[in-house]
Design a protein around this motif. Structure first.
Motif, PDB file in Angstrom:
ATOM      1  N   LEU A  72       0.799  -1.222   0.000  1.00  0.00           N
ATOM      2  CA  LEU A  72       0.000   0.000   0.000  1.00  0.00           C
ATOM      3  C   LEU A  72       0.832   1.273   0.000  1.00  0.00           C
ATOM      4  N   ALA A  73       2.124   1.153  -0.279  1.00  0.00           N
ATOM      5  CA  ALA A  73       3.016   2.321  -0.227  1.00  0.00           C
ATOM      6  C   ALA A  73       2.584   3.395  -1.227  1.00  0.00           C
ATOM      7  N   ASN A  74       2.173   2.992  -2.418  1.00  0.00           N
ATOM      8  CA  ASN A  74       1.739   3.972  -3.422  1.00  0.00           C
ATOM      9  C   ASN A  74       0.511   4.739  -2.955  1.00  0.00           C
ATOM     10  N   PHE A  75      -0.410   4.065  -2.312  1.00  0.00           N
ATOM     11  CA  PHE A  75      -1.630   4.734  -1.840  1.00  0.00           C
ATOM     12  C   PHE A  75      -1.324   5.679  -0.686  1.00  0.00           C
ATOM     13  N   ARG A  76      -0.382   5.300   0.178  1.00  0.00           N
ATOM     14  CA  ARG A  76       0.008   6.212   1.263  1.00  0.00           C
ATOM     15  C   ARG A  76       0.643   7.466   0.694  1.00  0.00           C
ATOM     16  N   GLU A  77       1.516   7.312  -0.311  1.00  0.00           N
ATOM     17  CA  GLU A  77       2.130   8.475  -0.953  1.00  0.00           C
ATOM     18  C   GLU A  77       1.078   9.307  -1.676  1.00  0.00           C
ATOM     19  N   PHE A  79      -2.230   9.591  -1.017  1.00  0.00           N
ATOM     20  CA  PHE A  79      -3.131  10.304  -0.123  1.00  0.00           C
ATOM     21  C   PHE A  79      -2.428  11.421   0.642  1.00  0.00           C
ATOM     22  N   ALA A  80      -1.101  11.402   0.659  1.00  0.00           N
ATOM     23  CA  ALA A  80      -0.345  12.470   1.305  1.00  0.00           C
ATOM     24  C   ALA A  80       0.024  13.590   0.340  1.00  0.00           C
ATOM     25  N   ASP A  81      -0.315  13.432  -0.934  1.00  0.00           N
ATOM     26  CA  ASP A  81       0.050  14.402  -1.961  1.00  0.00           C
ATOM     27  C   ASP A  81      -1.110  15.369  -2.181  1.00  0.00           C
TER      28      ASP A  81
END
Length: 313
Positions: A72-77, A79-81
């Motif tokens: 889920l690293a891409n989704f965390r990045e 949603f933080a953008d």
């Protein structure tokens, strides 16, 4: 005098039944053989990209090296953008065009559904923008919107604009200016669908209601509009999905979210991450997946509002 038909033995019944079954199987195989070219293209250009893109959303991939699973690293990045959230907000704003284009398309369909002289010309004229490339449409409307253009002259003549400036250069009006072009270009497409829906409504029902004393507005609200509900569902779904995944219009008329990111959409974010120099296809796929989920949610809302497209609801 009556004659009895010849009795058929069980063995002969079995033979006849087997022949019928073989004919059914053969016809089914022939049907699938005709559909096979389309099914192959569907799998290659639709089903497989969806499956592979969904997988890439959970990987780190830049074309050069093989995909690496990152969970889920891409989704965390993502949603933080803040840039992605800004693009998603603009995509959701674009949904405002959906009810407007549906109402106008229904009105135009009612207009061209009349048996008037030369009505075929008007139907064609309304549909011409649909078959025109958006690259051409975007360039024409960019010229109309520019400072000193025809749109500015009309708006200033009506007292709706103070000062001569391009609507595409103003962050407060750029997105709505592009939305109007989408509205103008899409009316003909939905008009044809609603026209087909209108011609599928029983004329006898409308005539009976008129004979019973119903006014034209009562006939429309109680017979015509419920009869159009399945078409409204289809058109609203198509229009909503197109609005949420808007890209081409904005990319042609306002590249890179110009001005000041006011026209930056969610799919423009996905495109920039994939092909804008980062080649971060994993993050781009994650953004596209979020857009797909949002589209599904709005589709469910459309089903609820149109009562599942049931004309008898």
């Amino acid at each position: 005098m009556t004659t009895k038909g010849r009795r058929v033995s069980r063995r002969e019944q079995h033979r006849i039944g087997g022949t019928g079954a073989s004919v059914t199987v053969r016809n089914t195989l022939i049907a699938y053989a005709f559909m096979l070219p389309f099914l192959i293209l569907l799998v290659v250009y639709h089903t497989w990209p969806v499956i592979f893109g969904s997988y890439l959303a959970f990987t780190k991939y830049n074309i050069i090296s093989p995909p690496q699973w990152v969970g889920l690293a891409n989704f965390r990045e993502l949603f933080a953008d803040e840039q992605f959230w800004s693009g998603l907000r603009n995509s959701l704003k674009y949904v405002l065009v959906v009810p407007v284009i549906q109402v106008i398309s229904i009105l135009v369909a009612l207009l061209v559904n009349r048996p008037l002289r030369g009505i075929g010309f008007f139907r064609t004229a309304y549909y011409v923008p649909v078959v025109t490339s958006f690259a051409v449409v975007g360039l024409i409307w960019s010229w109309l919107y520019k400072q000193g253009g025809a749109v500015n002259s009309v708006l200033m003549g009506l007292g709706l604009m103070r000062g001569d400036h391009s609507l595409l250069d103003n962050p407060a009006t750029a997105l709505f200016a592009v939305m109007f072009v989408t509205l103008w270009k899409g009316i003909g497409y939905y008009m044809v669908l609603y026209l087909a829906g209108l011609q599928g409504i029983s004329r006898e029902l409308e005539e009976a209601a008129t004979i019973d004393g119903a006014t034209r507005s009562q006939v429309f609200w109680n017979i015509t509009l419920p009869g159009l509900r399945p078409t409204i569902l289809v058109c609203s779904l198509l229009s909503t999905i197109s609005a949420i995944k808007v890209f081409e219009e904005l990319y042609v008329m306002t590249p890179n979210g110009y001005p000041a990111g006011s026209t930056y959409s969610a799919l423009m974010y996905s495109f920039s991450k994939a092909f804008g120099g980062d080649f971060n296809f994993g993050l781009a796929a994650a953004a596209s997946m979020v857009v797909a989920v949002v589209s599904i949610l709005f589709g469910l809302i459309n089903f609820r509002l149109t009562k599942g497209g049931r004309s008898d609801a």
